[in-house]
Scaffold this active site. Structure first.
Site, mmCIF file in Angstrom:
data_model
loop_
_atom_site.group_PDB
_atom_site.id
_atom_site.type_symbol
_atom_site.label_atom_id
_atom_site.label_comp_id
_atom_site.label_asym_id
_atom_site.label_seq_id
_atom_site.Cartn_x
_atom_site.Cartn_y
_atom_site.Cartn_z
ATOM 1 N N ASP A 52 22.123 -2.945 10.231
ATOM 2 C CA ASP A 52 22.275 -2.574 8.812
ATOM 3 C C ASP A 52 22.431 -3.765 7.869
ATOM 4 O O ASP A 52 22.350 -3.605 6.653
ATOM 5 C CB ASP A 52 23.473 -1.596 8.659
ATOM 6 C CG ASP A 52 24.792 -2.170 9.226
ATOM 7 O OD1 ASP A 52 25.574 -1.379 9.792
ATOM 8 O OD2 ASP A 52 25.021 -3.383 9.111
ATOM 9 N N HIS A 96 20.015 -6.656 18.102
ATOM 10 C CA HIS A 96 19.031 -5.563 18.109
ATOM 11 C C HIS A 96 18.117 -5.599 16.901
ATOM 12 O O HIS A 96 17.478 -4.596 16.581
ATOM 13 C CB HIS A 96 19.762 -4.212 18.191
ATOM 14 C CG HIS A 96 20.485 -4.027 19.479
ATOM 15 N ND1 HIS A 96 21.525 -3.138 19.636
ATOM 16 C CD2 HIS A 96 20.333 -4.641 20.684
ATOM 17 C CE1 HIS A 96 21.977 -3.204 20.886
ATOM 18 N NE2 HIS A 96 21.276 -4.101 21.540
ATOM 19 N N CYS A 113 4.326 -7.159 12.151
ATOM 20 C CA CYS A 113 2.968 -6.624 12.256
ATOM 21 C C CYS A 113 2.592 -6.417 13.728
ATOM 22 O O CYS A 113 2.722 -7.338 14.547
ATOM 23 C CB CYS A 113 1.971 -7.580 11.591
ATOM 24 S SG CYS A 113 0.274 -7.005 11.746
HETATM 25 C C1 BV8 Z 1 16.756 -3.275 27.962
HETATM 26 C C2 BV8 Z 1 18.270 -0.573 17.773
HETATM 27 C C3 BV8 Z 1 15.313 -3.673 29.693
HETATM 28 C C4 BV8 Z 1 17.709 0.756 17.526
HETATM 29 C C5 BV8 Z 1 19.502 -0.220 19.774
HETATM 30 C C6 BV8 Z 1 21.631 2.203 32.578
HETATM 31 C C7 BV8 Z 1 22.475 1.126 32.684
HETATM 32 C C8 BV8 Z 1 22.283 -0.014 31.936
HETATM 33 C C9 BV8 Z 1 21.239 -0.095 31.041
HETATM 34 C C10 BV8 Z 1 20.422 0.999 30.932
HETATM 35 C C11 BV8 Z 1 20.591 2.130 31.684
HETATM 36 N N1 BV8 Z 1 19.613 3.009 31.344
HETATM 37 C C12 BV8 Z 1 18.833 2.450 30.384
HETATM 38 C C13 BV8 Z 1 19.315 1.239 30.153
HETATM 39 C C14 BV8 Z 1 18.810 0.286 29.246
HETATM 40 C C15 BV8 Z 1 19.195 0.605 27.808
HETATM 41 C C16 BV8 Z 1 20.594 1.167 27.640
HETATM 42 O O1 BV8 Z 1 21.547 0.438 27.601
HETATM 43 N N2 BV8 Z 1 20.672 2.499 27.536
HETATM 44 C C17 BV8 Z 1 21.972 3.130 27.378
HETATM 45 C C18 BV8 Z 1 21.797 4.390 26.531
HETATM 46 C C19 BV8 Z 1 22.534 3.446 28.762
HETATM 47 N N3 BV8 Z 1 19.138 -0.662 27.148
HETATM 48 C C20 BV8 Z 1 17.969 -1.050 26.658
HETATM 49 O O2 BV8 Z 1 16.952 -0.383 26.701
HETATM 50 C C21 BV8 Z 1 17.947 -2.453 26.086
HETATM 51 N N4 BV8 Z 1 16.845 -3.131 26.646
HETATM 52 O O3 BV8 Z 1 17.583 -2.943 28.757
HETATM 53 O O4 BV8 Z 1 15.591 -3.810 28.315
HETATM 54 C C22 BV8 Z 1 14.263 -4.607 29.974
HETATM 55 C C23 BV8 Z 1 14.554 -5.714 30.741
HETATM 56 C C24 BV8 Z 1 13.542 -6.563 31.045
HETATM 57 C C25 BV8 Z 1 12.265 -6.308 30.578
HETATM 58 C C26 BV8 Z 1 11.993 -5.187 29.799
HETATM 59 C C27 BV8 Z 1 12.995 -4.332 29.483
HETATM 60 C C28 BV8 Z 1 17.756 -2.407 24.587
HETATM 61 C C29 BV8 Z 1 18.968 -1.780 23.956
HETATM 62 C C30 BV8 Z 1 18.817 -1.852 22.458
HETATM 63 C C31 BV8 Z 1 18.465 -0.485 21.941
HETATM 64 N N5 BV8 Z 1 18.470 -0.536 20.495
HETATM 65 N N6 BV8 Z 1 19.495 -0.370 18.460
HETATM 66 C C32 BV8 Z 1 18.315 1.332 16.301
HETATM 67 O O5 BV8 Z 1 19.424 0.908 15.899
HETATM 68 O O6 BV8 Z 1 17.667 2.223 15.754
HETATM 69 S S1 BV8 Z 1 20.913 0.347 20.492
HETATM 70 C C33 BV8 Z 1 21.650 1.341 19.328
HETATM 71 O O7 BV8 Z 1 22.579 2.143 19.996
HETATM 72 C C34 BV8 Z 1 22.455 0.573 18.356
HETATM 73 O O8 BV8 Z 1 21.918 -0.644 17.970
HETATM 74 C C35 BV8 Z 1 23.756 0.388 19.063
HETATM 75 O O9 BV8 Z 1 23.731 -0.790 19.795
HETATM 76 C C36 BV8 Z 1 23.754 1.511 20.017
HETATM 77 C C37 BV8 Z 1 24.836 2.444 19.594
HETATM 78 O O10 BV8 Z 1 25.975 1.856 20.091
HETATM 79 P P1 BV8 Z 1 27.215 1.569 19.160
HETATM 80 O O11 BV8 Z 1 26.864 0.518 18.178
HETATM 81 O O12 BV8 Z 1 28.306 1.303 20.082
HETATM 82 O O13 BV8 Z 1 27.443 2.892 18.332
HETATM 83 P P2 BV8 Z 1 28.069 4.239 18.879
HETATM 84 O O14 BV8 Z 1 27.846 5.279 17.846
HETATM 85 O O15 BV8 Z 1 27.581 4.466 20.276
HETATM 86 O O16 BV8 Z 1 29.646 3.936 18.988
HETATM 87 C C38 BV8 Z 1 30.403 3.752 17.814
HETATM 88 C C39 BV8 Z 1 31.798 3.366 18.263
HETATM 89 O O17 BV8 Z 1 32.559 3.044 17.108
HETATM 90 C C40 BV8 Z 1 32.544 4.479 18.986
HETATM 91 O O18 BV8 Z 1 33.195 3.948 20.114
HETATM 92 C C41 BV8 Z 1 33.577 4.951 17.951
HETATM 93 O O19 BV8 Z 1 34.784 5.352 18.567
HETATM 94 C C42 BV8 Z 1 33.811 3.683 17.178
HETATM 95 N N7 BV8 Z 1 34.250 3.852 15.794
HETATM 96 C C43 BV8 Z 1 34.017 4.888 14.960
HETATM 97 N N8 BV8 Z 1 34.584 4.624 13.748
HETATM 98 C C44 BV8 Z 1 35.167 3.397 13.846
HETATM 99 C C45 BV8 Z 1 34.961 2.901 15.139
HETATM 100 N N9 BV8 Z 1 35.414 1.710 15.541
HETATM 101 C C46 BV8 Z 1 36.099 0.982 14.646
HETATM 102 N N10 BV8 Z 1 36.344 1.372 13.378
HETATM 103 C C47 BV8 Z 1 35.894 2.574 12.951
HETATM 104 N N11 BV8 Z 1 36.146 2.974 11.680
HETATM 105 ZN ZN ZN Z 2 -0.781 -8.676 10.502
#
Ligand code: BV8
Ligand code: ZN
Length: 246
Positions: A97, A112, A120
């Site tokens: 953001d 991320h 592109c």
């Molecule tokens: C990769 C961009 C491989 C998009 C994002 C099993 C085990 C390990 C890994 C994996 C698996 N299965 C699949 C995977 C891989 C996968 C993954 O991790 N999946 C998860 C679902 C299990 N990871 C990937 O695919 C990554 N790439 O592994 O590549 C590879 C390797 C070699 C070669 C080729 C490929 C890429 C991951 C990046 C994905 N993109 N973002 C977009 O934003 O549109 S991730 C996206 O989700 C966000 O960016 C963010 O990172 C994530 C959400 O997480 P949070 O930020 O933690 O948000 P969330 O809502 O979940 O939690 C909020 C927290 O805040 C809560 O705890 C809440 O209590 C708290 N909160 C609320 N209010 C407050 C607060 N805290 C403080 N103050 C407050 N007021």
């Molecule tokens: Zn171009």
């Protein structure tokens, strides 16, 4: 409990939760859904290949929402901590953001990518685009006319190697690691807390809820980041200046 080296550094990982008090919905807070789609399905290369317009509608909605939001005390506190520690401070965020930059954080490792950058798919040219709303979805490359995608790391895509390497190095060397507002589910970002703990750092979690990272934390601030960040910053400065030893 580890004891901080005499004059250590601080590394931070933030997630969507730090932007919640700015009015931005988190991923899990919305049940991980957008218009009934699972985020993992929309933020994925296969969704782009199948239906780039729907993917852009998802990102356009978040650009419009983010453009209307301001940084909160959580972002501002971390920007202040960076000013106090200088080179002894590293901020890595999973957020796309841009609110850390808007709060004054000068060096942000955007693991991320960013809502405000597009790439592109034909010539690879990457540029900033802050036009809200976008006149045409998908936007087109001015250089070659190719489709521009969000410069964001989707699920199944690798993180920018230089950016994640810098975050890993900072986590492995720091005296204090703050994990703020993340459900610690998404890898490899969430592994930074374990890397820090393995490196002997104190790990503090700032989150109203427990997460999979809670187990490696030495101290928990079970509260919204905006409410406690001023105290966290002051305690962090004391800790890395050698006063802390909890
Ligand atoms: C990769 C961009 C491989 C998009 C994002 C099993 C085990 C390990 C890994 C994996 C698996 N299965 C699949 C995977 C891989 C996968 C993954 O991790 N999946 C998860 C679902 C299990 N990871 C990937 O695919 C990554 N790439 O592994 O590549 C590879 C390797 C070699 C070669 C080729 C490929 C890429 C991951 C990046 C994905 N993109 N973002 C977009 O934003 O549109 S991730 C996206 O989700 C966000 O960016 C963010 O990172 C994530 C959400 O997480 P949070 O930020 O933690 O948000 P969330 O809502 O979940 O939690 C909020 C927290 O805040 C809560 O705890 C809440 O209590 C708290 N909160 C609320 N209010 C407050 C607060 N805290 C403080 N103050 C407050 N007021
Ligand atoms: Zn171009």
């Amino acid at each position: 409990m580890s004891v901080a080296p005499p004059r250590g550094s601080v590394a931070v990982l933030t997630g969507a939760g730090i932007s919640a008090e700015s009015g931005l919905s988190t991923f899990r807070g919305a049940g991980g859904l957008w218009e009934g789609h699972r985020v993992e399905e929309v933020a994925h290369p296969s969704a782009w290949a199948r239906d780039p317009v729907t993917v852009w509608r998802f990102y356009e909605a978040r650009r419009v929402q983010a453009a209307a939001c301001a940084p909160n005390k959580g972002h501002l506190g971390l920007a202040r901590l960076e000013r106090r520690l200088g080179g002894r401070f590293t901020l890595a965020t999973q957020n796309v953001d841009g609110l850390h930059g808007q709060a004054g954080s000068a060096n942000v490792l955007e693991l991320h990518g960013s809502l405000w950058r597009v790439r592109c798919t034909a010539c690879g040219r990457e540029e900033e685009n802050r036009t809200v709303p976008l006149p045409v979805l998908p936007p087109r490359c001015a250089a070659c006319g190719g489709l521009q995608r969000p410069a964001i790391v989707w699920f199944g895509e690798v993180l920018p190697e230089d950016v994640f390497t810098a975050a890993m190095e900072a986590a492995s060397r720091c005296a204090l690691f703050l994990i703020v507002g993340t459900s610690a589910v998404v890898q490899p970002a969430a592994s930074l807390a374990v890397i820090a703990a393995d490196g002997g750092a104190q790990v503090w979690e700032i989150n109203p809820d427990e997460t999979p990272a809670t187990g490696v934390c030495d101290r928990i601030w079970r509260a919204p980041a905006g409410e406690v960040m001023d105290d966290v910053v002051e305690e962090a400065i004391r800790w890395v200046s050698g006063a802390g030893s909890r």
